[in-house]
Design a protein around this motif. Structure first.
Motif, short mmCIF file in Angstrom:
data_model
loop_
_atom_site.label_atom_id
_atom_site.label_comp_id
_atom_site.label_asym_id
_atom_site.label_seq_id
_atom_site.Cartn_x
_atom_site.Cartn_y
_atom_site.Cartn_z
N THR A 36 -33.54 -56.56 -54.05
CA THR A 36 -34.70 -57.19 -53.41
C THR A 36 -35.99 -56.85 -54.16
O THR A 36 -36.85 -57.72 -54.35
CB THR A 36 -34.81 -56.76 -51.94
OG1 THR A 36 -33.57 -57.06 -51.28
CG2 THR A 36 -35.93 -57.47 -51.23
N ALA A 37 -36.12 -55.61 -54.61
CA ALA A 37 -37.32 -55.19 -55.33
C ALA A 37 -37.47 -55.94 -56.65
O ALA A 37 -38.59 -56.25 -57.07
CB ALA A 37 -37.27 -53.68 -55.59
N THR A 44 -36.80 -68.61 -57.46
CA THR A 44 -35.45 -68.72 -56.92
C THR A 44 -35.43 -69.73 -55.78
O THR A 44 -36.36 -69.79 -54.99
CB THR A 44 -34.99 -67.34 -56.39
OG1 THR A 44 -35.16 -66.38 -57.41
CG2 THR A 44 -33.54 -67.37 -55.98
N PRO A 45 -34.35 -70.52 -55.69
CA PRO A 45 -34.24 -71.47 -54.57
C PRO A 45 -34.34 -70.75 -53.22
O PRO A 45 -33.83 -69.65 -53.05
CB PRO A 45 -32.87 -72.12 -54.75
CG PRO A 45 -32.54 -71.91 -56.19
CD PRO A 45 -33.20 -70.63 -56.59
N ILE A 46 -34.98 -71.41 -52.27
CA ILE A 46 -35.17 -70.85 -50.93
C ILE A 46 -33.84 -70.45 -50.30
O ILE A 46 -33.74 -69.41 -49.66
CB ILE A 46 -35.91 -71.86 -50.02
CG1 ILE A 46 -37.32 -72.12 -50.54
CG2 ILE A 46 -35.95 -71.39 -48.57
CD1 ILE A 46 -38.24 -70.93 -50.47
N LEU A 50 -33.14 -66.85 -48.75
CA LEU A 50 -32.74 -66.65 -47.36
C LEU A 50 -31.46 -65.81 -47.27
O LEU A 50 -31.33 -64.95 -46.39
CB LEU A 50 -32.54 -67.98 -46.66
CG LEU A 50 -33.82 -68.74 -46.32
CD1 LEU A 50 -33.49 -70.16 -45.87
CD2 LEU A 50 -34.61 -68.01 -45.25
N GLU A 51 -30.53 -66.06 -48.16
CA GLU A 51 -29.28 -65.30 -48.17
C GLU A 51 -29.55 -63.81 -48.47
O GLU A 51 -29.00 -62.93 -47.82
CB GLU A 51 -28.32 -65.87 -49.21
CG GLU A 51 -26.95 -65.23 -49.17
CD GLU A 51 -25.98 -65.90 -50.12
OE1 GLU A 51 -25.22 -65.17 -50.76
OE2 GLU A 51 -25.99 -67.15 -50.22
N ARG A 57 -31.41 -57.70 -44.02
CA ARG A 57 -31.55 -57.49 -42.58
C ARG A 57 -30.29 -56.89 -41.97
O ARG A 57 -30.35 -55.98 -41.14
CB ARG A 57 -31.87 -58.81 -41.87
CG ARG A 57 -33.30 -59.30 -42.11
CD ARG A 57 -33.59 -60.61 -41.39
NE ARG A 57 -33.50 -60.41 -39.95
CZ ARG A 57 -32.58 -60.98 -39.16
NH1 ARG A 57 -31.70 -61.82 -39.64
NH2 ARG A 57 -32.58 -60.75 -37.88
N LYS A 58 -29.12 -57.38 -42.40
CA LYS A 58 -27.85 -56.86 -41.88
C LYS A 58 -27.67 -55.39 -42.27
O LYS A 58 -27.21 -54.58 -41.46
CB LYS A 58 -26.68 -57.71 -42.36
CG LYS A 58 -26.62 -59.06 -41.68
CD LYS A 58 -25.52 -59.92 -42.25
CE LYS A 58 -25.52 -61.29 -41.59
NZ LYS A 58 -24.57 -62.22 -42.23
#
Length: 90
Positions: A36-37, A44-46, A50-51, A57-58
């Motif tokens: 993520t960092a 990048t495609p949305i 989102l994935e 989050r999980k």
């Protein structure tokens, strides 16, 4: 579906078990945090973004659940040790 699992360890092993539980979750979380960092949301495609956010989050939910368990373990451990200390003082 999540299921709560309970097991017993010797009182001398409680703190090392807490450490093991936390370290295990942190090791699972580290790759997602690193990804993520380094992630470029602008390029990048949305759908992919989102994935990644969902995955993070999980992992955070999983860590939070473990930390809640650890909180309960440590509180019970402290209470048991306090009770034993009172009995020794009598």
């Amino acid at each position: 579906m999540r299921v709560k699992v309970t097991y017993t360890v010797d009182s001398e092993e409680v703190l090392s078990e807490v450490q093991r539980l936390i370290n295990s979750k942190l090791m699972n979380l580290k790759p997602v945090i690193d990804m993520t960092a380094a992630y470029d949301f602008e390029k990048t495609p949305i759908v992919d973004s989102l994935e990644l956010v969902d995955q993070l989050r999980k992992q955070l939910f999983d860590l939070d659940t473990t930390l809640l368990d650890v909180d309960g373990i440590l509180r019970s451990y402290a209470k048991a040790n306090f009770s034993q200390g009172e009995k020794r003082d009598e």
